[in-house]
Design a protein around this motif. Structure first.
Motif, PDB file in Angstrom:
ATOM      1  N   PRO A   1       0.799  -1.227   0.000  1.00  0.00           N
ATOM      2  CA  PRO A   1       0.000   0.000   0.000  1.00  0.00           C
ATOM      3  C   PRO A   1       0.832   1.278   0.000  1.00  0.00           C
ATOM      4  CG  PRO A   1      -0.060  -1.059   2.158  1.00  0.00           C
ATOM      5  CD  PRO A   1       0.602  -2.021   1.227  1.00  0.00           C
ATOM      6  N   VAL A   2       2.040   1.209   0.553  1.00  0.00           N
ATOM      7  CA  VAL A   2       2.866   2.414   0.678  1.00  0.00           C
ATOM      8  C   VAL A   2       3.704   2.677  -0.569  1.00  0.00           C
ATOM      9  CG1 VAL A   2       4.760   3.474   1.983  1.00  0.00           C
ATOM     10  CG2 VAL A   2       2.927   2.262   3.193  1.00  0.00           C
ATOM     11  N   ASN A   3       4.196   1.634  -1.211  1.00  0.00           N
ATOM     12  CA  ASN A   3       5.143   1.804  -2.322  1.00  0.00           C
ATOM     13  C   ASN A   3       4.576   1.477  -3.697  1.00  0.00           C
ATOM     14  OD1 ASN A   3       7.530   2.515  -0.710  1.00  0.00           O
ATOM     15  ND2 ASN A   3       7.333   0.421   0.085  1.00  0.00           N
ATOM     16  N   GLU A   4       3.395   0.856  -3.745  1.00  0.00           N
ATOM     17  CA  GLU A   4       2.867   0.432  -5.051  1.00  0.00           C
ATOM     18  C   GLU A   4       1.518   1.054  -5.385  1.00  0.00           C
ATOM     19  OE1 GLU A   4       5.162  -3.846  -5.481  1.00  0.00           O
ATOM     20  OE2 GLU A   4       3.126  -3.881  -4.673  1.00  0.00           O
ATOM     21  N   ILE A   5       1.135   2.094  -4.652  1.00  0.00           N
ATOM     22  CA  ILE A   5      -0.115   2.814  -4.905  1.00  0.00           C
ATOM     23  C   ILE A   5       0.129   4.310  -4.748  1.00  0.00           C
ATOM     24  CG2 ILE A   5      -2.504   3.230  -4.158  1.00  0.00           C
ATOM     25  CD1 ILE A   5      -2.579   0.371  -3.083  1.00  0.00           C
ATOM     26  N   LEU A   6      -0.423   5.092  -5.661  1.00  0.00           N
ATOM     27  CA  LEU A   6      -0.415   6.559  -5.561  1.00  0.00           C
ATOM     28  C   LEU A   6      -1.844   7.054  -5.685  1.00  0.00           C
ATOM     29  CD1 LEU A   6       0.910   9.415  -5.595  1.00  0.00           C
ATOM     30  CD2 LEU A   6       1.010   9.170  -8.106  1.00  0.00           C
ATOM     31  N   VAL A   7      -2.271   7.905  -4.760  1.00  0.00           N
ATOM     32  CA  VAL A   7      -3.601   8.521  -4.822  1.00  0.00           C
ATOM     33  C   VAL A   7      -3.466   9.899  -5.468  1.00  0.00           C
ATOM     34  CG1 VAL A   7      -5.579   9.357  -3.479  1.00  0.00           C
ATOM     35  CG2 VAL A   7      -4.394   7.254  -2.800  1.00  0.00           C
ATOM     36  N   THR A   8      -4.380  10.208  -6.378  1.00  0.00           N
ATOM     37  CA  THR A   8      -4.273  11.414  -7.205  1.00  0.00           C
ATOM     38  C   THR A   8      -5.584  12.198  -7.240  1.00  0.00           C
ATOM     39  OG1 THR A   8      -4.887  10.106  -9.157  1.00  0.00           O
ATOM     40  CG2 THR A   8      -2.519  10.384  -8.700  1.00  0.00           C
ATOM     41  N   VAL A   9      -5.515  13.407  -7.782  1.00  0.00           N
ATOM     42  CA  VAL A   9      -6.723  14.216  -7.964  1.00  0.00           C
ATOM     43  C   VAL A   9      -7.432  13.711  -9.225  1.00  0.00           C
ATOM     44  CG1 VAL A   9      -7.666  16.533  -8.260  1.00  0.00           C
ATOM     45  CG2 VAL A   9      -5.626  16.194  -6.868  1.00  0.00           C
ATOM     46  N   GLY A  10      -8.216  12.697  -9.051  1.00  0.00           N
ATOM     47  CA  GLY A  10      -8.914  12.075 -10.173  1.00  0.00           C
ATOM     48  C   GLY A  10      -8.002  11.158 -10.974  1.00  0.00           C
ATOM     49  N   ALA A  11      -8.628  10.309 -11.792  1.00  0.00           N
ATOM     50  CA  ALA A  11      -7.852   9.453 -12.691  1.00  0.00           C
ATOM     51  C   ALA A  11      -7.087  10.287 -13.706  1.00  0.00           C
ATOM     52  CB  ALA A  11      -8.786   8.470 -13.400  1.00  0.00           C
ATOM     53  N   TYR A  12      -7.603  11.484 -13.994  1.00  0.00           N
ATOM     54  CA  TYR A  12      -6.948  12.392 -14.940  1.00  0.00           C
ATOM     55  C   TYR A  12      -5.509  12.668 -14.483  1.00  0.00           C
ATOM     56  CZ  TYR A  12      -7.353  16.041 -18.585  1.00  0.00           C
ATOM     57  OH  TYR A  12      -7.222  16.799 -19.725  1.00  0.00           O
ATOM     58  N   GLU A  13      -5.337  12.984 -13.194  1.00  0.00           N
ATOM     59  CA  GLU A  13      -3.982  13.249 -12.706  1.00  0.00           C
ATOM     60  C   GLU A  13      -3.140  11.983 -12.696  1.00  0.00           C
ATOM     61  OE1 GLU A  13      -0.945  14.181  -9.278  1.00  0.00           O
ATOM     62  OE2 GLU A  13      -3.034  14.058  -8.612  1.00  0.00           O
ATOM     63  N   ALA A  14      -3.753  10.845 -12.408  1.00  0.00           N
ATOM     64  CA  ALA A  14      -3.009   9.583 -12.442  1.00  0.00           C
ATOM     65  C   ALA A  14      -2.461   9.327 -13.844  1.00  0.00           C
ATOM     66  CB  ALA A  14      -3.905   8.429 -11.994  1.00  0.00           C
ATOM     67  N   LEU A  15      -3.286   9.581 -14.856  1.00  0.00           N
ATOM     68  CA  LEU A  15      -2.829   9.448 -16.244  1.00  0.00           C
ATOM     69  C   LEU A  15      -1.694  10.428 -16.533  1.00  0.00           C
ATOM     70  CD1 LEU A  15      -6.312   9.130 -17.947  1.00  0.00           C
ATOM     71  CD2 LEU A  15      -4.481   7.451 -18.170  1.00  0.00           C
ATOM     72  N   TYR A  16      -1.879  11.657 -16.077  1.00  0.00           N
ATOM     73  CA  TYR A  16      -0.865  12.682 -16.300  1.00  0.00           C
ATOM     74  C   TYR A  16       0.477  12.263 -15.692  1.00  0.00           C
ATOM     75  CZ  TYR A  16       1.382  17.277 -16.382  1.00  0.00           C
ATOM     76  OH  TYR A  16       2.251  18.315 -16.595  1.00  0.00           O
ATOM     77  N   CYS A  17       0.448  11.820 -14.444  1.00  0.00           N
ATOM     78  CA  CYS A  17       1.680  11.401 -13.772  1.00  0.00           C
ATOM     79  C   CYS A  17       2.305  10.181 -14.450  1.00  0.00           C
ATOM     80  CB  CYS A  17       1.407  11.102 -12.303  1.00  0.00           C
ATOM     81  SG  CYS A  17       0.980  12.551 -11.311  1.00  0.00           S
ATOM     82  N   ALA A  18       1.465   9.244 -14.869  1.00  0.00           N
ATOM     83  CA  ALA A  18       1.979   8.022 -15.498  1.00  0.00           C
ATOM     84  C   ALA A  18       2.678   8.328 -16.816  1.00  0.00           C
ATOM     85  CB  ALA A  18       0.833   7.031 -15.722  1.00  0.00           C
ATOM     86  N   ILE A  19       2.089   9.217 -17.607  1.00  0.00           N
ATOM     87  CA  ILE A  19       2.681   9.553 -18.908  1.00  0.00           C
ATOM     88  C   ILE A  19       3.878  10.476 -18.738  1.00  0.00           C
ATOM     89  CG2 ILE A  19       2.250  10.677 -21.129  1.00  0.00           C
ATOM     90  CD1 ILE A  19      -0.717   9.777 -20.800  1.00  0.00           C
ATOM     91  N   GLN A  20       3.719  11.540 -17.937  1.00  0.00           N
ATOM     92  CA  GLN A  20       4.791  12.518 -17.771  1.00  0.00           C
ATOM     93  C   GLN A  20       6.042  11.915 -17.136  1.00  0.00           C
ATOM     94  OE1 GLN A  20       5.023  16.072 -18.304  1.00  0.00           O
ATOM     95  NE2 GLN A  20       3.239  15.905 -19.625  1.00  0.00           N
TER      96      GLN A  20
END
Length: 465
Positions: free
Chosen positions: A128-147
């Protein structure tokens, strides 16, 4: 006296002349200064791909035309009250901790709940600590993953149609999108289905090269409603492994799958955990898009990269919303295999709405495609193409012209399908528009009334000619 009067006029005229010259000079200087400022501080070219946003344009159009909006993807009624009650509890509890920042990469209670759920679903223990990131919506998760994974010159494969943010995020990072469309393999089917739209294996393979950094998949799919099957996912996975490519799996509609179709998570395929980042959404999971909370899970080395982008842009998400979402997940995990489970009941709740919209569109001369997942339905509108004068609309693509005409004249709005395609492929999509069926029965009934009245009037007009 005359001389003095004349002299006064001359002095006054001279003063006005000088004043006007000074004003013109000041104005010219001001214009030049504004021009210099505008030129120097124009939007950086890397962001130009994100200038146009279809949601901004059509949200405003819906407001100004006062039409019934079936285009955008949000429910117009509330989910079970227990979810909002959790937020009310958090907001009123005598716990000062909830009024302060929480852990930057995810509130501990929430990441533990996410770990508990997804460890069961993918049959692998998620840290839970090292393999999950909580973001401002899935939109930010996509942004972080691509960027966090694209560098200048890298290529990203994007499957069309695609959620419109994929392309500008790739371009902003300096990457080059490579597009491949899903193609309708049964265009004349008596019952058109989203599952008929498939990737060409040879075409897909040809896009992979030493420059390919990642491929983005979306299953269940928006806007098509396709759910990729095991063979399709395996084909993508095999190419990703062969070319050492990351898969970003956008699975925000994971609970919206209609029987007998099953959702298969990319990370569960052989040797794919190591190269997959999976994206999820509380807005889609709990039908509360306003909570704007998402997450990404995957191997620690990838999530660490996402965290760097997240901490330099957002740092942390709202503590209260994360705490309430955690409580929602804990409730649902305990109820997962019972009739009380919202995750299990949501698709059963929406399936009759989906069938209702399909019949409504079909009965009124449109040609809908039956989805297997999500809460959108696309429909071919070209039966009306030769019956309407769309010349009042000036958009380049005819689906945009039709949707705008429909919003203004019929008071019903969809979203043009070509908005989900790259510029070179938009003509492939012009025959369709997208509707959302996650609406109250009264809303769908109203939409049927609007559509039926319009098509009836259109038939009456034609019969009089």
């Amino acid at each position: 006296m005359v001389i003095l009067y004349t002299s006064s006029i001359i002095r006054a005229n001279s003063f006005r002349t000088i004043t006007n010259c000074l004003l013109r000079k000041k104005l010219s200087t001001s214009v030049n200064m504004t021009s210099k400022i505008t030129e120097k501080f124009k939007l950086p070219s890397r962001h130009e791909a994100g200038v146009y946003n279809v949601w901004i344009e059509f949200t405003q159009l819906a407001v100004t035309t006062k039409c019934l909006n079936l285009g955008q993807g949000f429910p117009d009624y509330d989910p079970p009250s227990r979810f909002s009650n959790f937020l009310a509890e958090v907001a009123t509890e005598k716990n000062s901790y909830f009024n302060q920042y929480t852990r930057g990469f995810g509130h501990l209670r929430l990441v533990r709940a996410l770990s508990n759920l997804y460890s069961q679903l993918i049959n692998r223990k998620i840290d839970p600590v090292n393999e999950i990131l909580v973001t401002v919506g899935a939109y930010e998760a996509l942004y972080c993953a691509i960027q966090s994974n694209i560098e200048e010159g890298d290529e990203a494969i994007i499957i069309e149609p695609f959620y419109d943010c994929y392309e500008p995020i790739v371009r902003t990072a300096g990457g080059t999108p490579r597009f491949i469309p899903l193609r309708n393999t049964r265009p004349n089917a008596s019952l058109p289905k989203a599952s008929d739209w498939k990737l060409d294996p040879e075409e897909l393979a040809s896009l992979f090269s030493s420059k390919t950094k990642l491929i983005i998949i979306n299953t269940p799919h928006n806007p098509l409603g396709k759910v990729f099957d095991y063979d399709e996912l395996t084909m993508i996975a095999d190419l990703a492994k062969k070319h050492n490519v990351l898969v970003i799996s956008d699975e925000v509609y994971e609970w919206l799958v209609y029987e007998p179709t099953k959702h298969i998570r990319m990370a569960t395929l052989p040797d794919m955990w190591e190269r997959t980042i999976t994206i999820g959404s509380a807005g889609k999971t709990f039908s509360m898009t306003g909570w704007k909370l998402g997450w990404a899970y995957g191997p620690a080395n990838f999530i660490k990269n996402l965290c760097v982008v997240h901490q330099t842009a957002i740092y942390t998400c709202a503590t209260t919303v994360q705490e309430a979402t955690a409580r929602g997940f804990e409730h649902e995990i305990n109820a997962l295999d019972t009739p009380e489970s919202y995750f299990q009941s949501l698709s059963k709740e929406l399936k009759p709405k989906m069938q209702y919209l399909f019949k409504m569109l079909q009965d009124n001369g449109l040609q809908p495609i039956m989805p297997d997942g999500g809460y959108f339905m696309i429909s071919n509108w070209t039966n009306f193409e030769n019956k309407l004068d769309l010349s009042s609309e000036t958009d380049k693509y005819k689906d945009f012209r039709f949707v705008k005409w429909l919003s203004k004249n019929v008071k019903l709005q969809g979203i043009p399908f070509s908005a989900f395609y790259s510029e070179p492929h938009k003509t492939m999509a012009e025959n369709y528009l997208r509707f959302c069926f996650f609406k109250k029965d009264e809303t769908l009934n109203k939409a049927e009334g609007i559509l039926t009245t319009w098509t009836h009037d259109l038939s009456e007009q034609k019969s009089k000619l």
